[in-house]
Design a protein around this motif. Structure first.
Motif, short mmCIF file in Angstrom:
data_model
loop_
_atom_site.label_atom_id
_atom_site.label_comp_id
_atom_site.label_asym_id
_atom_site.label_seq_id
_atom_site.Cartn_x
_atom_site.Cartn_y
_atom_site.Cartn_z
N GLY A 36 0.77 -1.22 0.00
CA GLY A 36 0.00 0.00 0.00
C GLY A 36 0.80 1.27 0.00
N VAL A 37 2.11 1.16 0.12
CA VAL A 37 2.99 2.33 0.25
C VAL A 37 3.78 2.60 -1.02
CG1 VAL A 37 4.92 3.35 1.54
CG2 VAL A 37 3.15 2.03 2.75
N GLY A 38 4.54 1.63 -1.47
CA GLY A 38 5.33 1.85 -2.67
C GLY A 38 6.34 0.76 -2.91
N ALA A 39 7.12 0.96 -3.97
CA ALA A 39 8.21 0.07 -4.33
C ALA A 39 9.39 0.93 -4.77
CB ALA A 39 7.80 -0.88 -5.46
N VAL A 40 10.59 0.47 -4.45
CA VAL A 40 11.81 1.21 -4.76
C VAL A 40 12.85 0.23 -5.28
CG1 VAL A 40 13.66 2.68 -3.84
CG2 VAL A 40 11.34 2.85 -2.89
N ALA A 41 13.53 0.60 -6.34
CA ALA A 41 14.72 -0.12 -6.79
C ALA A 41 15.90 0.82 -6.61
CB ALA A 41 14.60 -0.55 -8.24
N THR A 42 16.87 0.43 -5.81
CA THR A 42 18.08 1.23 -5.61
C THR A 42 19.26 0.44 -6.17
OG1 THR A 42 19.58 2.17 -3.95
CG2 THR A 42 18.10 0.41 -3.20
N GLN A 43 19.92 1.00 -7.18
CA GLN A 43 20.90 0.23 -7.94
C GLN A 43 22.10 1.09 -8.34
OE1 GLN A 43 17.63 -0.88 -10.55
NE2 GLN A 43 18.58 0.17 -12.28
N ASN A 44 22.88 0.62 -9.29
CA ASN A 44 24.19 1.17 -9.68
C ASN A 44 25.17 0.91 -8.54
OD1 ASN A 44 25.66 2.63 -11.85
ND2 ASN A 44 26.03 4.11 -10.22
N VAL A 45 25.77 1.91 -7.91
CA VAL A 45 26.56 1.70 -6.71
C VAL A 45 25.56 1.76 -5.56
CG1 VAL A 45 28.50 2.50 -5.31
CG2 VAL A 45 28.57 2.77 -7.80
N THR A 46 25.08 0.61 -5.14
CA THR A 46 23.85 0.51 -4.36
C THR A 46 24.03 0.96 -2.92
OG1 THR A 46 23.18 -1.36 -5.71
CG2 THR A 46 22.03 -1.06 -3.65
N LEU A 47 23.08 1.77 -2.46
CA LEU A 47 22.92 2.07 -1.05
C LEU A 47 21.58 1.48 -0.62
CD1 LEU A 47 23.69 3.47 1.61
CD2 LEU A 47 22.55 5.54 0.75
N PRO A 48 21.58 0.28 0.00
CA PRO A 48 20.32 -0.35 0.36
C PRO A 48 19.44 0.52 1.25
CG PRO A 48 22.09 -1.96 0.47
CD PRO A 48 22.74 -0.62 0.27
N ALA A 49 20.04 1.35 2.10
CA ALA A 49 19.27 2.17 3.03
C ALA A 49 18.29 3.10 2.32
CB ALA A 49 20.20 3.00 3.90
N ASP A 56 9.72 4.95 3.99
CA ASP A 56 9.33 5.64 5.21
C ASP A 56 8.79 7.04 4.89
OD1 ASP A 56 10.03 3.50 6.80
OD2 ASP A 56 11.97 4.34 7.39
N PHE A 57 9.46 7.76 3.99
CA PHE A 57 9.00 9.09 3.62
C PHE A 57 7.63 9.04 2.93
CE2 PHE A 57 13.72 10.41 3.26
CZ PHE A 57 13.74 10.78 4.61
N LEU A 58 7.43 8.04 2.10
CA LEU A 58 6.13 7.88 1.45
C LEU A 58 5.03 7.63 2.49
CD1 LEU A 58 7.01 5.55 -1.57
CD2 LEU A 58 6.32 7.95 -1.71
N GLU A 59 5.36 6.79 3.48
CA GLU A 59 4.33 6.37 4.43
C GLU A 59 4.10 7.38 5.54
OE1 GLU A 59 2.99 2.29 6.70
OE2 GLU A 59 5.14 2.63 6.39
#
Length: 225
Positions: A36-49, A56-59
């Motif tokens: 219900g909040v969202g989806a994020v793909a964080t890639q390239n030189v990845t920062l999982p955080a 959290d900002f979306l919610e």
């Protein structure tokens, strides 16, 4: 080094990601979903955080995709090394590719979807993913995987693909689908698709087992009644 697609199903509200990489275990670092909040793909030189921060900002702050992405990136001094895509619970999208994104890179937003990648064979790889997602039939997982197959048909990464993942949130607090191929020398996206085909007919059973054990089907496992 990585290409991905995130999307939302307007009928079910499911949110999900399919992603692949030349690196090991892309599913451990890059895809993030919250029901219900969202989806994020964080890639390239990845920062999982960045995944959990943006969700959290979306919610909690009720920001839209662009606002949540901008806020997370502004708080990180290495943002120019990141490539990030976001979709929120309403299907609004945002994406960012920093100036240090590796190799040939591209990002495209479509109807309730975003595709992005780096170290690509060509920008046409990402261009092929959005229409594949938009035109595919079936469940959200089927549509996400159709986009991944289209990417490979258009050339994929500049080098070999070794890992792939599929992650989808429905209306529960845990992922409805969380499948990974952490390392394969041959066709990890095809192997991921095979995992989905095996999991799909059992998917609802595992939800039933969690919510109402008395209604849980038996799979013939010793001790499983």
């Amino acid at each position: 080094m990585t290409f991905s697609v995130i999307g939302r199903c307007p009928e079910t509200g499911q949110l999900g990601i399919a992603i692949s990489s030349s690196s090991i275990a892309v599913g451990a670092r890059c895809p993030w979903v919250r029901a219900g909040v969202g989806a994020v793909a964080t890639q390239n030189v990845t920062l999982p955080a960045l995944g959990s921060q943006i969700l959290d900002f979306l919610e909690s702050m009720k920001l839209d995709s662009q606002g949540a992405l901008d806020r997370a990136l502004s708080a990180n001094e290495w943002s120019e090394y990141r490539q990030v895509t976001v979709i929120d619970g309403q299907g609004r999208t945002a994406f960012f590719s920093g100036k240090e994104t590796l190799g040939v890179h591209h990002a495209v937003a479509g109807e309730q979807c975003v595709a992005a990648g780096n170290m690509l064979a060509s920008v046409e790889v990402i261009g092929a993913m959005v229409p594949a997602f938009e035109n595919a039939r079936g469940m959200l997982a089927d549509r996400l995987l159709a986009a991944m197959h289209a990417a490979m048909a258009a050339g994929g990464e500049a080098g070999p693909v070794h890992s792939a993942a599929l992650k989808i949130a429905g209306d529960l607090s845990w992922p409805l689908v969380d499948l990974r191929v952490d390392w394969a020398d041959d066709d990890p996206i095809g192997q991921l698709d095979g995992l989905w085909q095996a999991y799909r007919p059992q998917m609802q059973d595992y939800v039933t087992r969690a919510l109402n054990p008395t209604a849980a089907p038996s799979y013939g496992v010793p001790g499983n009644q």
